[in-house]
Design a protein around this motif. Structure first.
Motif, short mmCIF file in Angstrom:
data_model
loop_
_atom_site.label_atom_id
_atom_site.label_comp_id
_atom_site.label_asym_id
_atom_site.label_seq_id
_atom_site.Cartn_x
_atom_site.Cartn_y
_atom_site.Cartn_z
N LEU A 224 0.87 -1.17 0.00
CA LEU A 224 0.00 0.00 0.00
C LEU A 224 0.91 1.22 0.00
CD1 LEU A 224 -2.98 1.09 0.48
CD2 LEU A 224 -2.44 1.04 2.93
N GLU A 225 0.49 2.26 -0.73
CA GLU A 225 1.25 3.51 -0.73
C GLU A 225 0.36 4.63 -0.20
OE1 GLU A 225 3.05 4.66 -4.47
OE2 GLU A 225 3.22 6.75 -3.81
N ILE A 226 0.89 5.39 0.76
CA ILE A 226 0.12 6.51 1.31
C ILE A 226 1.01 7.75 1.34
CG2 ILE A 226 -1.49 5.17 2.73
CD1 ILE A 226 0.48 5.71 5.12
N ARG A 227 0.37 8.92 1.36
CA ARG A 227 1.12 10.17 1.44
C ARG A 227 1.19 10.70 2.87
NH1 ARG A 227 2.05 12.68 -3.64
NH2 ARG A 227 2.98 14.38 -2.50
N SER A 228 0.30 10.21 3.73
CA SER A 228 0.28 10.69 5.12
C SER A 228 -0.46 9.66 5.98
CB SER A 228 -0.46 12.03 5.21
OG SER A 228 -1.84 11.81 4.94
N PHE A 229 -0.32 9.82 7.30
CA PHE A 229 -1.08 8.94 8.19
C PHE A 229 -2.56 9.26 8.14
CE2 PHE A 229 3.09 8.24 10.34
CZ PHE A 229 3.13 6.88 10.14
N ASP A 230 -2.89 10.51 7.81
CA ASP A 230 -4.31 10.86 7.67
C ASP A 230 -4.94 10.01 6.56
OD1 ASP A 230 -4.02 12.74 9.64
OD2 ASP A 230 -3.73 14.42 8.27
N GLU A 231 -4.18 9.82 5.50
CA GLU A 231 -4.68 9.00 4.39
C GLU A 231 -4.88 7.55 4.84
OE1 GLU A 231 -3.42 7.66 -0.12
OE2 GLU A 231 -2.38 9.37 0.78
N LEU A 232 -3.94 7.05 5.63
CA LEU A 232 -4.05 5.68 6.14
C LEU A 232 -5.31 5.52 6.99
CD1 LEU A 232 -2.39 2.94 6.42
CD2 LEU A 232 -1.66 3.83 8.62
N LEU A 233 -5.56 6.49 7.87
CA LEU A 233 -6.73 6.43 8.74
C LEU A 233 -8.02 6.51 7.92
CD1 LEU A 233 -5.43 8.69 11.65
CD2 LEU A 233 -5.74 6.21 11.70
N ALA A 234 -8.01 7.35 6.89
CA ALA A 234 -9.20 7.48 6.04
C ALA A 234 -9.49 6.17 5.32
CB ALA A 234 -9.00 8.61 5.04
N LEU A 235 -8.43 5.48 4.89
CA LEU A 235 -8.61 4.19 4.22
C LEU A 235 -9.21 3.16 5.17
CD1 LEU A 235 -5.30 3.96 2.17
CD2 LEU A 235 -7.61 4.02 1.23
N CYS A 236 -8.73 3.16 6.41
CA CYS A 236 -9.28 2.25 7.41
C CYS A 236 -10.74 2.59 7.68
CB CYS A 236 -8.47 2.33 8.71
SG CYS A 236 -6.84 1.58 8.59
N ASP A 237 -11.05 3.88 7.77
CA ASP A 237 -12.43 4.32 8.01
C ASP A 237 -13.35 3.86 6.89
OD1 ASP A 237 -11.92 5.52 10.37
OD2 ASP A 237 -11.70 7.55 9.56
N SER A 238 -12.91 4.07 5.64
CA SER A 238 -13.77 3.70 4.52
C SER A 238 -13.97 2.19 4.49
CB SER A 238 -13.18 4.20 3.19
OG SER A 238 -11.94 3.57 2.95
N GLY A 239 -12.92 1.43 4.88
CA GLY A 239 -13.04 -0.02 4.95
C GLY A 239 -14.07 -0.43 5.98
N ASN A 240 -14.03 0.23 7.14
CA ASN A 240 -14.98 -0.09 8.21
C ASN A 240 -16.40 0.21 7.80
OD1 ASN A 240 -13.07 -1.02 9.89
ND2 ASN A 240 -12.92 0.78 11.17
N SER A 241 -16.61 1.39 7.17
CA SER A 241 -17.99 1.77 6.81
C SER A 241 -18.52 0.82 5.72
CB SER A 241 -18.05 3.22 6.37
OG SER A 241 -17.19 3.44 5.30
N ALA A 242 -17.60 0.40 4.81
CA ALA A 242 -18.04 -0.53 3.76
C ALA A 242 -18.47 -1.86 4.37
CB ALA A 242 -16.90 -0.75 2.77
N GLU A 243 -17.70 -2.29 5.40
CA GLU A 243 -18.02 -3.56 6.02
C GLU A 243 -19.34 -3.53 6.79
OE1 GLU A 243 -13.38 -4.70 6.46
OE2 GLU A 243 -14.52 -4.45 8.32
N THR A 244 -19.64 -2.36 7.35
CA THR A 244 -20.85 -2.28 8.17
C THR A 244 -22.08 -1.85 7.36
OG1 THR A 244 -20.23 -0.05 8.81
CG2 THR A 244 -19.65 -1.80 10.34
#
Ligand code: MG
Length: 246
Positions: A224-244
């Motif tokens: 995975l390539e990210i530009r910032s930790f904010d981007e990493l957290l956003a990716l995790c968030d979108s994954g969680n919302s998709a799962e729920t």
């Protein structure tokens, strides 16, 4: 995206800006030479930074695995600089001390680090530092940036007796956390040391590309390539919302 149970984190270039600190440190030493001899401090700084990597390479093994500290490495840098200018003072040891003091004052954590640590704690994601360097130096950086208590495990190459990209240093961190490689991600700014090393240990290698560097065709491929930790957290968030999502 399936969130990991643990994040392994590189220190230099990932959590803290070491380049800015190095430049401040070298500028401090150069200022002393310039003052003593009526020379141009900016020119000495640029000249010294130009051969810094070469001097580092000569001492890298001792720096990474123990025995070489700032006195030896920075002393060697300043002996070289003094030699270039045909000078013998201030003493290289004195310049090395000035460099380290200025670096300590300049180390800072990137703006997105506090948010990462807070969110990881809130989500129960365990954190381990996996860093290459001398024990005293890496621990001083953690103190200087307020990160000393941020991790569940701290693995420093000179203490562990093994350095990145060796897979064993990543396994040492996983063992300390009690987390399986497949449940952890390692985030770092180096494709060779962080991404490739982690992937050899079975850990997903996340490339933190803060400066938008080009990915060379023959360089290791990050998970995975990210530009910032904010981007990493956003990716995790979108994954969680998709799962729920229903
Ligand atoms: Mg790094």
């Amino acid at each position: 995206m399936d969130e990991p149970d643990a994040l392994l984190l590189d220190l230099d270039g990932t959590l803290i800006d070491w380049v800015e600190a190095l430049e401040a440190g070298v500028a401090a030493g150069a200022a002393r030479i310039a003052e003593a001899h009526g020379l141009d401090a900016a020119e000495i700084t640029a000249a010294t930074l130009a051969f810094e990597a070469e001097v580092y390479e000569l001492h890298a093994t001792g720096w990474l695995l123990g025995g070489v500290g700032t006195g030896e490495l920075y002393g060697a840098l300043w002996r070289r600089a003094l030699e270039v200018y045909g000078l013998d003072e201030p003493a290289a040891g004195e310049l090395a001390e000035a460099q380290w003091a200025a670096e300590l004052a300049a180390f800072r954590a990137y703006d997105d680090v506090a948010g990462l640590i807070e969110r990881a704690a809130g989500r129960g994601i365990r954190l381990a530092l996996v860093t290459n360097g001398p024990s005293v130096v890496q621990r001083a950086k953690l103190e200087a940036t307020g990160l000393a208590d941020a991790f569940d495990a701290v693995v420093i190459s000179a203490e562990a007796g093994v350095a990145k990209p060796e897979p064993r240093i990543f396994r040492t961190a996983l063992d300390a956390l009690g987390v399986a490689p497949g449940r952890a991600w390692h985030v770092g700014d180096s494709l060779e040391y962080d991404v490739a090393g982690a992937q050899a240990a079975g850990v997903r290698g996340v490339w933190l590309n803060r400066h938008g560097w080009e990915h060379g065709r023959h360089q290791p491929e990050p998970g995975l390539e990210i530009r910032s930790f904010d981007e990493l957290l956003a990716l995790c968030d979108s994954g969680n919302s998709a799962e729920t999502a229903p």
